[in-house]
Design a protein around this motif. Structure first.
Motif, PDB file in Angstrom:
ATOM      1  N   GLN A   3       1.009  -1.383  -0.465  1.00  0.00           N
ATOM      2  CA  GLN A   3      -0.056   0.303   0.361  1.00  0.00           C
ATOM      3  C   GLN A   3       1.357   1.454  -0.091  1.00  0.00           C
ATOM      4  O   GLN A   3       2.123   1.431   0.872  1.00  0.00           O
ATOM      5  CB  GLN A   3      -0.655   0.131   1.265  1.00  0.00           C
ATOM      6  CG  GLN A   3      -2.306  -0.853   1.141  1.00  0.00           C
ATOM      7  CD  GLN A   3      -2.924  -0.994   2.282  1.00  0.00           C
ATOM      8  OE1 GLN A   3      -2.710  -0.485   3.833  1.00  0.00           O
ATOM      9  NE2 GLN A   3      -4.384  -1.446   1.755  1.00  0.00           N
ATOM     10  N   VAL A   5       0.947   5.587   0.270  1.00  0.00           N
ATOM     11  CA  VAL A   5       0.143   7.050   0.703  1.00  0.00           C
ATOM     12  C   VAL A   5       0.552   8.361   0.792  1.00  0.00           C
ATOM     13  O   VAL A   5       1.958   8.070   0.842  1.00  0.00           O
ATOM     14  CB  VAL A   5      -0.677   6.975   1.682  1.00  0.00           C
ATOM     15  CG1 VAL A   5      -0.744   8.374   2.178  1.00  0.00           C
ATOM     16  CG2 VAL A   5      -1.387   5.254   2.194  1.00  0.00           C
ATOM     17  N   GLU A   6       0.360   8.933  -1.148  1.00  0.00           N
ATOM     18  CA  GLU A   6       1.238  10.109  -0.494  1.00  0.00           C
ATOM     19  C   GLU A   6       0.416  11.076   0.030  1.00  0.00           C
ATOM     20  O   GLU A   6      -0.513  11.148   0.562  1.00  0.00           O
ATOM     21  CB  GLU A   6       1.196  10.181  -2.787  1.00  0.00           C
ATOM     22  CG  GLU A   6       1.409   9.607  -2.766  1.00  0.00           C
ATOM     23  CD  GLU A   6       0.381   8.505  -3.712  1.00  0.00           C
ATOM     24  OE1 GLU A   6       0.428   8.648  -5.019  1.00  0.00           O
ATOM     25  OE2 GLU A   6      -0.278   8.564  -3.626  1.00  0.00           O
ATOM     26  N   CYS A  22       5.859   9.249   0.498  1.00  0.00           N
ATOM     27  CA  CYS A  22       5.082   8.541  -0.171  1.00  0.00           C
ATOM     28  C   CYS A  22       5.569   7.443   0.864  1.00  0.00           C
ATOM     29  O   CYS A  22       6.476   6.480   1.079  1.00  0.00           O
ATOM     30  CB  CYS A  22       4.904   7.997  -1.507  1.00  0.00           C
ATOM     31  SG  CYS A  22       4.585   6.293  -2.502  1.00  0.00           S
ATOM     32  N   TYR A  95       1.775  10.774  -8.452  1.00  0.00           N
ATOM     33  CA  TYR A  95       1.431   9.656  -8.036  1.00  0.00           C
ATOM     34  C   TYR A  95       3.175   8.793  -7.869  1.00  0.00           C
ATOM     35  O   TYR A  95       3.531   8.879  -8.543  1.00  0.00           O
ATOM     36  CB  TYR A  95       0.381   8.505  -8.958  1.00  0.00           C
ATOM     37  CG  TYR A  95      -0.878   9.194  -9.277  1.00  0.00           C
ATOM     38  CD1 TYR A  95      -1.155  10.376 -10.622  1.00  0.00           C
ATOM     39  CD2 TYR A  95      -2.528   8.234  -8.657  1.00  0.00           C
ATOM     40  CE1 TYR A  95      -2.393  10.052 -10.696  1.00  0.00           C
ATOM     41  CE2 TYR A  95      -3.600   9.109  -8.797  1.00  0.00           C
ATOM     42  CZ  TYR A  95      -3.179   9.865  -9.473  1.00  0.00           C
ATOM     43  OH  TYR A  95      -4.635  10.709 -10.545  1.00  0.00           O
ATOM     44  N   TRP A 117      -0.687   1.671  -6.636  1.00  0.00           N
ATOM     45  CA  TRP A 117      -0.356   2.661  -7.127  1.00  0.00           C
ATOM     46  C   TRP A 117      -0.375   3.219  -6.164  1.00  0.00           C
ATOM     47  O   TRP A 117      -1.853   2.901  -4.885  1.00  0.00           O
ATOM     48  CB  TRP A 117      -0.967   3.364  -8.290  1.00  0.00           C
ATOM     49  CG  TRP A 117      -0.727   2.681  -9.469  1.00  0.00           C
ATOM     50  CD1 TRP A 117      -0.528   1.505  -9.897  1.00  0.00           C
ATOM     51  CD2 TRP A 117       0.263   3.890 -10.214  1.00  0.00           C
ATOM     52  NE1 TRP A 117      -0.107   1.846 -11.240  1.00  0.00           N
ATOM     53  CE2 TRP A 117       0.417   3.173 -11.480  1.00  0.00           C
ATOM     54  CE3 TRP A 117       1.227   5.019 -10.448  1.00  0.00           C
ATOM     55  CZ2 TRP A 117       1.513   3.996 -12.763  1.00  0.00           C
ATOM     56  CZ3 TRP A 117       1.732   5.374 -11.107  1.00  0.00           C
ATOM     57  CH2 TRP A 117       1.467   4.433 -11.908  1.00  0.00           C
ATOM     58  N   GLY A 118      -0.626   5.296  -5.261  1.00  0.00           N
ATOM     59  CA  GLY A 118      -0.840   5.527  -4.491  1.00  0.00           C
ATOM     60  C   GLY A 118      -2.852   6.306  -4.962  1.00  0.00           C
ATOM     61  O   GLY A 118      -2.773   5.999  -6.559  1.00  0.00           O
ATOM     62  N   GLN A 119      -3.042   7.126  -4.329  1.00  0.00           N
ATOM     63  CA  GLN A 119      -4.061   7.749  -4.450  1.00  0.00           C
ATOM     64  C   GLN A 119      -4.146   9.529  -5.250  1.00  0.00           C
ATOM     65  O   GLN A 119      -4.898   9.866  -5.746  1.00  0.00           O
ATOM     66  CB  GLN A 119      -5.287   7.661  -3.559  1.00  0.00           C
ATOM     67  CG  GLN A 119      -4.115   8.824  -2.553  1.00  0.00           C
ATOM     68  CD  GLN A 119      -3.717   9.176  -1.730  1.00  0.00           C
ATOM     69  OE1 GLN A 119      -3.106   7.593  -1.238  1.00  0.00           O
ATOM     70  NE2 GLN A 119      -3.070   9.750  -1.168  1.00  0.00           N
ATOM     71  N   GLY A 120      -2.692   9.727  -4.994  1.00  0.00           N
ATOM     72  CA  GLY A 120      -2.114  11.039  -5.587  1.00  0.00           C
ATOM     73  C   GLY A 120      -1.966  12.059  -4.824  1.00  0.00           C
ATOM     74  O   GLY A 120      -2.626  11.771  -3.753  1.00  0.00           O
ATOM     75  N   THR A 121      -1.512  12.621  -4.775  1.00  0.00           N
ATOM     76  CA  THR A 121      -1.718  14.327  -3.994  1.00  0.00           C
ATOM     77  C   THR A 121      -1.400  15.183  -5.299  1.00  0.00           C
ATOM     78  O   THR A 121      -0.636  15.743  -5.854  1.00  0.00           O
ATOM     79  CB  THR A 121      -0.733  13.828  -3.819  1.00  0.00           C
ATOM     80  OG1 THR A 121      -0.795  15.246  -2.383  1.00  0.00           O
ATOM     81  CG2 THR A 121       1.263  14.297  -4.254  1.00  0.00           C
TER      82      THR A 121
END
Length: 127
Positions: A3, A5-6, A22, A95, A117-121
């Motif tokens: 997992q 997370v950004e 991240c 991402y 992949w993260g969810q993006g920032t």
């Protein structure tokens, strides 16, 4: 299951700096390629920086070379992207991505290569 997370995105004026983070979990070792990608509205997702977490090899797209630095803190399982001299063209969703690898060279900046992949920032740079 890996997992990602950004965090660290935001709004900044041209010429400013930001550091994206991240946070990764679910890793069993350092045999991973890690990458930062960005996607602006209406554009393809672009690989801008990659890091071989085991070997330390890095890659930078020409568009960010000399301005962005990818790094990692293995103790914290965190990938970073230090961004300096930001331009309005850097505005995008950013991402982080990861894929397990046995390769010691530089990691491909290709979207299809990465499994996680993260969810993006969001990063917004104003002129």
């Amino acid at each position: 299951q890996v997992q990602l997370v950004e965090s660290g995105g935001g709004s900044v004026q041209a010429g400013g700096s930001l550091r994206l983070s991240c946070a990764a979990s679910g890793y069993t070792d350092s045999n991973y390629c890690m990458g930062w990608f960005r996607q602006a509205p209406g554009q393809e997702r672009e690989g801008i920086a990659t890091l071989n977490a085991g070997a330390g090899s890095t890659y930078y797209a020409d568009s960010v070379k000399g301005r962005f630095t990818i790094s990692q803190d293995k103790d914290k399982n965190t990938l970073y992207l230090q961004m300096s001299s930001l331009k309005p063209d850097d505005t995008a969703m950013y991402y982080c991505a990861a894929v397990r690898t046995g390769w010691n060279g530089y990691c491909l900046p290709k979207r299809d290569y990465y499994d996680y992949w993260g969810q993006g920032t969001q990063v917004t740079v104003s002129s």
